[in-house]
Design an enzyme around this catalytic site. Structure first.
Site, PDB file in Angstrom:
ATOM      1  N   ARG A 120       0.848  -1.187   0.000  1.00  0.00           N
ATOM      2  CA  ARG A 120       0.000   0.000   0.000  1.00  0.00           C
ATOM      3  C   ARG A 120       0.887   1.241   0.000  1.00  0.00           C
ATOM      4  O   ARG A 120       1.953   1.264   0.649  1.00  0.00           O
ATOM      5  CB  ARG A 120      -0.936  -0.016   1.205  1.00  0.00           C
ATOM      6  N   ASP A 129      -2.740   0.961  -4.420  1.00  0.00           N
ATOM      7  CA  ASP A 129      -3.928   1.000  -3.588  1.00  0.00           C
ATOM      8  C   ASP A 129      -4.946   0.058  -4.225  1.00  0.00           C
ATOM      9  O   ASP A 129      -5.529   0.377  -5.277  1.00  0.00           O
ATOM     10  CB  ASP A 129      -4.476   2.430  -3.530  1.00  0.00           C
ATOM     11  N   LYS A 152      -7.827  -0.636  -3.626  1.00  0.00           N
ATOM     12  CA  LYS A 152      -9.199  -0.137  -3.706  1.00  0.00           C
ATOM     13  C   LYS A 152      -9.354   0.919  -4.795  1.00  0.00           C
ATOM     14  O   LYS A 152     -10.470   1.397  -5.036  1.00  0.00           O
ATOM     15  CB  LYS A 152      -9.624   0.422  -2.348  1.00  0.00           C
ATOM     16  N   PHE A 187      -3.750 -12.245   3.876  1.00  0.00           N
ATOM     17  CA  PHE A 187      -4.948 -11.587   4.372  1.00  0.00           C
ATOM     18  C   PHE A 187      -5.863 -12.605   5.068  1.00  0.00           C
ATOM     19  O   PHE A 187      -5.802 -13.802   4.799  1.00  0.00           O
ATOM     20  CB  PHE A 187      -5.714 -10.938   3.215  1.00  0.00           C
ATOM     21  N   ARG A 205     -12.843  -9.823  -1.609  1.00  0.00           N
ATOM     22  CA  ARG A 205     -13.448  -8.489  -1.555  1.00  0.00           C
ATOM     23  C   ARG A 205     -12.622  -7.466  -2.320  1.00  0.00           C
ATOM     24  O   ARG A 205     -13.156  -6.477  -2.824  1.00  0.00           O
ATOM     25  CB  ARG A 205     -13.632  -8.048  -0.099  1.00  0.00           C
ATOM     26  N   ASP A 211       4.996 -18.677  12.785  1.00  0.00           N
ATOM     27  CA  ASP A 211       5.115 -17.814  11.601  1.00  0.00           C
ATOM     28  C   ASP A 211       6.134 -18.376  10.618  1.00  0.00           C
ATOM     29  O   ASP A 211       5.859 -18.537   9.424  1.00  0.00           O
ATOM     30  CB  ASP A 211       5.547 -16.404  12.015  1.00  0.00           C
TER      31      ASP A 211
END
Length: 393
Positions: free
Chosen positions: A47, A84, A86, A108, A115, A180
């Site tokens: 991002r 980005d 979105k 995620f 989505r 992890d």
């Protein structure tokens, strides 16, 4: 890439493959790091505002080249493409990348990639040869699916933290982010398997792992016993606990000047060597049943001499023993030097940072990388030019 004998390997196994790394923190990025070590070109899709959250996760307040040293340790040798997801134009640019990529990695929570318009079905239609790899905290289903997938929480929920510590003490988590890092290794295994299959069928595939499934798998040795016995939780040893199912003397003991680890060893023989006559009469069927009593006797004896004194006595007799080293002591060992276990990476400004290296050797060669982690968005313009020119990134 040079071998111990100076032999140069021209190509790494994954040269020519491109990996898109949408993941943050440790599990996904550690998987992508290993693929980069093996030769893949790894592009972090981040991002624009802040990028991977680990850029600002400082351990011991140690920065390097605008970001945390941790970020560089887990993202060395990668490139950065800011987007980005979105934003329609940025999403279109990312989809162009996906059409050319070989592997996509994300971490995620379940449903987020769908989505964002980058779920499995959508991406598979864009690029049927793509290997689509996801890591979550607790898998795609069940009441925990939306919980934060964080290492300490998973260690606590899975039983790992309970396994460590003495019987009268609290649970003790591992001092490392073991779920992890191992989940990242599991994801890497799945990706490589699907790439091998793609070489035969021409089709990509999907691989998913979770921290919880990894934590359960890490305990296979103990759980395999527990699942097949009518028992409550097994008891931790009250003295030098190191494995709930192993007999004395297995554990770590204080010495006059440090600590000594003892692995599996015959208690009667150990008693002879330590001058503990009472242990020579313990039959093997008592080594587990009376482990705390045996360990307490051993503990008191070992505390009377130095670690090196006991090593000199026990190791030539075939007893598996080792000192407990801290990092300075480990680094001072010739064995550490012989492994060439560290490397230096260089920032665009020319500063250097010492990091661990890839633990895998290929054709006898140690795999190293001189590049630090990427600056946020540093390669977006270059990658877009390559796409416009029809060059495979």
């Amino acid at each position: 890439m040079k071998s111990d004998t100076g032999h140069v390997v021209a190509r790494r196994p994954l040269d020519g493959l491109m990996v898109l790394d949408f993941s943050q923190f440790l599990a996904g990025p550690s998987c992508a790091l290993r693929l980069a070590d093996l030769g893949a070109r790894v592009v972090k899709v981040e991002r624009p505002a802040g990028g991977d959250s680990s850029r600002g996760l400082y351990l011991a307040d140690l920065p390097f080249d605008e970001d945390s040293a941790l970020f560089h340790a887990i993202n060395r040798g990668k490139q950065s493409f800011t987007a980005d997801l979105k934003d329609a134009d940025d999403l279109a640019a990312v989809k162009r990348l996906i059409e050319r990529a070989d592997v996509l990695i994300h971490n995620f929570r379940p449903g987020i990639m769908d989505r964002l318009g980058l779920g499995w079905d959508t991406v598979q239609a864009l690029n049927p040869r793509l290997v689509y790899a996801g890591v979550s905290g607790y898998g795609p289903d069940g009441p925990w699916r939306d919980r934060p997938g964080q290492d300490l929480l998973v260690q606590s929920l899975s039983g790992i933290a309970w396994l460590s510590g003495d019987a009268d003490g609290p649970p003790v988590p591992a001092g490392l982010s073991i779920t992890d890092m191992m989940a990242g290794a599991h994801l890497c295994q799945g990706i490589l398997a699907l790439l091998v299959r793609r070489g035969t069928t021409g089709e990509g595939g999907r691989v998913d792992v979770s921290l919880m499934e990894t934590a359960i798998d890490l305990q296979f040795e103990h759980l395999s016993v527990h699942l097949n016995r009518e028992e409550p939780m097994p008891a931790r040893s009250g003295v030098a606990n190191a494995n709930v199912y192993l007999a004395a003397p297995y554990g770590i003991y204080p010495t006059e000047d440090g600590h000594l680890a003892l692995a599996m060893a015959p208690v009667d023989r150990l008693g002879e060597l330590l001058g503990l006559d009472m242990l020579t009469d313990f039959a093997p069927d008592r080594w587990f049943a009376e482990r705390d009593a045996i360990k307490a006797v051993i503990r008191d004896r070992l505390a009377t001499k130095t670690t090196e004194h006991w090593r000199a006595l026990l190791e030539p007799a075939g007893i598996w023993a080792a000192p407990v080293l801290d990092w300075p002591a480990l680094r001072a060992e010739p064995a550490f030097e012989a492994l060439h276990a560290t490397q230096q990476v260089r920032s665009p400004a020319g500063d250097t940072l010492t990091l661990t290296r890839c633990p895998i050797r290929i054709d006898g060669s140690i795999l190293t990388s001189e590049s630090s982690g990427p600056r946020l968005g540093a390669e977006r313009a270059q990658i877009e030019r390559e796409l416009d020119e029809g060059v495979t990134p």
